[in-house]
Design an enzyme around this catalytic site. Structure first.
Site, short mmCIF file in Angstrom:
data_model
loop_
_atom_site.label_atom_id
_atom_site.label_comp_id
_atom_site.label_asym_id
_atom_site.label_seq_id
_atom_site.Cartn_x
_atom_site.Cartn_y
_atom_site.Cartn_z
N LYS A 180 1.04 -6.05 34.33
CA LYS A 180 0.62 -5.19 35.45
C LYS A 180 -0.75 -5.63 36.00
O LYS A 180 -1.48 -6.39 35.36
CB LYS A 180 0.61 -3.74 34.97
CG LYS A 180 2.00 -3.23 34.55
CD LYS A 180 1.96 -1.74 34.19
CE LYS A 180 3.34 -1.23 33.81
NZ LYS A 180 3.33 0.24 33.55
N TYR A 192 10.15 2.26 40.95
CA TYR A 192 9.83 3.45 40.14
C TYR A 192 10.46 4.72 40.70
O TYR A 192 9.96 5.82 40.42
CB TYR A 192 8.32 3.60 40.01
CG TYR A 192 7.69 2.63 39.04
CD1 TYR A 192 7.94 2.71 37.66
CD2 TYR A 192 6.83 1.62 39.48
CE1 TYR A 192 7.36 1.83 36.76
CE2 TYR A 192 6.25 0.73 38.58
CZ TYR A 192 6.52 0.85 37.22
OH TYR A 192 5.95 -0.02 36.31
N PHE A 244 2.30 11.81 38.80
CA PHE A 244 1.54 10.55 38.80
C PHE A 244 2.15 9.49 39.73
O PHE A 244 1.65 8.37 39.80
CB PHE A 244 1.43 9.99 37.37
CG PHE A 244 2.74 9.73 36.69
CD1 PHE A 244 3.46 8.56 36.93
CD2 PHE A 244 3.27 10.65 35.79
CE1 PHE A 244 4.67 8.31 36.29
CE2 PHE A 244 4.48 10.40 35.14
CZ PHE A 244 5.19 9.23 35.40
N ARG A 278 10.13 -3.35 23.48
CA ARG A 278 9.41 -2.08 23.54
C ARG A 278 8.59 -1.86 22.26
O ARG A 278 7.50 -1.28 22.32
CB ARG A 278 10.37 -0.93 23.84
CG ARG A 278 10.84 -1.07 25.30
CD ARG A 278 11.48 0.10 25.92
NE ARG A 278 10.80 1.35 25.92
CZ ARG A 278 10.22 1.90 26.97
NH1 ARG A 278 10.14 1.23 28.12
NH2 ARG A 278 9.70 3.10 26.91
N THR A 314 3.74 4.18 25.61
CA THR A 314 3.24 4.24 27.00
C THR A 314 1.74 4.50 27.03
O THR A 314 1.00 3.88 27.80
CB THR A 314 3.97 5.37 27.76
OG1 THR A 314 5.38 5.19 27.60
CG2 THR A 314 3.62 5.35 29.24
N ARG A 334 0.00 -3.13 24.37
CA ARG A 334 -0.72 -2.03 25.03
C ARG A 334 -1.95 -1.61 24.22
O ARG A 334 -2.99 -1.29 24.80
CB ARG A 334 0.23 -0.86 25.27
CG ARG A 334 1.13 -1.11 26.49
CD ARG A 334 2.20 -0.08 26.63
NE ARG A 334 2.87 -0.14 27.94
CZ ARG A 334 4.02 0.47 28.19
NH1 ARG A 334 4.64 1.17 27.26
NH2 ARG A 334 4.57 0.38 29.40
N ASN A 372 -1.49 0.55 31.94
CA ASN A 372 -1.12 0.24 30.55
C ASN A 372 -0.58 -1.18 30.36
O ASN A 372 0.22 -1.44 29.48
CB ASN A 372 -0.17 1.31 30.00
CG ASN A 372 1.12 1.40 30.78
OD1 ASN A 372 1.33 0.65 31.73
ND2 ASN A 372 1.99 2.31 30.38
N HIS A 403 4.94 -3.68 31.49
CA HIS A 403 6.18 -2.91 31.64
C HIS A 403 7.22 -3.54 30.73
O HIS A 403 7.24 -4.76 30.56
CB HIS A 403 6.67 -2.99 33.09
CG HIS A 403 8.08 -2.48 33.28
ND1 HIS A 403 8.35 -1.13 33.40
CD2 HIS A 403 9.28 -3.12 33.32
CE1 HIS A 403 9.67 -0.97 33.52
NE2 HIS A 403 10.25 -2.17 33.49
N GLU A 415 16.40 -4.43 37.02
CA GLU A 415 15.00 -4.79 37.29
C GLU A 415 14.83 -6.31 37.42
O GLU A 415 14.06 -6.78 38.27
CB GLU A 415 14.10 -4.23 36.18
CG GLU A 415 14.07 -2.70 36.22
CD GLU A 415 13.40 -2.07 35.00
OE1 GLU A 415 13.35 -0.82 34.94
OE2 GLU A 415 12.93 -2.80 34.10
N1 UDP Z 1 2.68 6.64 33.88
C1 UDP Z 1 1.55 7.29 34.35
N2 UDP Z 1 1.27 8.54 33.85
C2 UDP Z 1 2.05 9.15 32.92
C3 UDP Z 1 3.20 8.48 32.46
C4 UDP Z 1 3.48 7.23 32.96
O1 UDP Z 1 0.82 6.77 35.20
O2 UDP Z 1 1.73 10.29 32.51
C5 UDP Z 1 2.99 5.30 34.40
C6 UDP Z 1 2.71 4.19 33.38
O3 UDP Z 1 2.22 3.04 34.07
C7 UDP Z 1 4.08 3.94 32.80
C8 UDP Z 1 4.97 4.12 34.04
O4 UDP Z 1 4.38 5.22 34.73
O5 UDP Z 1 4.21 2.68 32.20
C9 UDP Z 1 6.42 4.44 33.74
O6 UDP Z 1 6.46 5.55 32.87
P1 UDP Z 1 7.50 5.61 31.65
O7 UDP Z 1 7.46 7.02 31.12
O8 UDP Z 1 8.81 5.07 32.10
O9 UDP Z 1 6.82 4.68 30.55
P2 UDP Z 1 7.14 3.22 30.01
O10 UDP Z 1 8.64 3.08 29.97
O11 UDP Z 1 6.50 2.24 30.96
O12 UDP Z 1 6.51 3.16 28.64
#
Ligand code: UDP
Length: 139
Positions: free
Chosen positions: A11, A51, A59, A87, A93, A104, A114, A117, A128
């Site tokens: 990112k 997204y 957010f 993952r 996250t 991360r 973070n 992705h 994707e």
């Molecule tokens: N995100 C954020 N605030 C939150 C949760 C998620 O800004 O409270 C952002 C963060 O960049 C995250 C992305 O939204 O990676 C997608 O969220 P998801 O819950 O799908 O998490 P991921 O699969 O990326 O761990």
């Protein structure tokens, strides 16, 4: 049976902070083979579509703003059990909750910014990957 491909983005925060090389090194050292790779920048439309599942979340606006503010590295990775293993490699996250040694934990500053992705299912990995790469860019 679990699929053998996942999709990732390094990112804008991690690109700005000069972590492309270290993150790709950790990914390949962990047994993932890079089968597609590029430096690119998402438009607002791209990020809103990518997204879309988070459209109603509070957010969403910030996430789109963040993901479009500079270049990202997009990649398709191949390994047995790719989605789940990747993952695990990137961690939770929220970097505060991410396990030691995860990408991360090492490179992310906040739950929003973070660093990386990772697709959350085989189906999304396919969608994707196809969002970012044409067939002739996948090896
Ligand atoms: N995100 C954020 N605030 C939150 C949760 C998620 O800004 O409270 C952002 C963060 O960049 C995250 C992305 O939204 O990676 C997608 O969220 P998801 O819950 O799908 O998490 P991921 O699969 O990326 O761990």
């Amino acid at each position: 049976m679990a699929g053998n491909k996942t999709f990732t983005m390094i990112k804008p925060d991690a690109v700005e902070n000069g972590h492309i090389g270290a993150i790709l090194e950790q990914i390949t050292a962990s047994g993932f083979r890079i089968v597609a790779l590029k430096l690119t920048q998402m438009t607002k439309n791209d990020a809103e579509e990518f997204y879309a599942i988070h459209k109603e979340r509070p957010f969403f606006g910030e996430l789109v703003e963040f993901m479009t503010r500079g270049p990202i590295v997009a990649a398709i990775l191949e390994k047995d059990n790719a989605v789940e293993d990747f993952r695990t490699l990137i961690g939770a996250t929220n970097p505060e909750e991410a396990a030691d040694g995860t990408i991360r934990k090492k490179y992310a500053k906040s739950i929003g910014e973070n660093a990386v992705h990772g697709s959350d299912s085989d189906e999304n990995a396919q969608i994707e990957g196809a969002f970012h790469f044409a067939g002739r860019e996948m090896f």
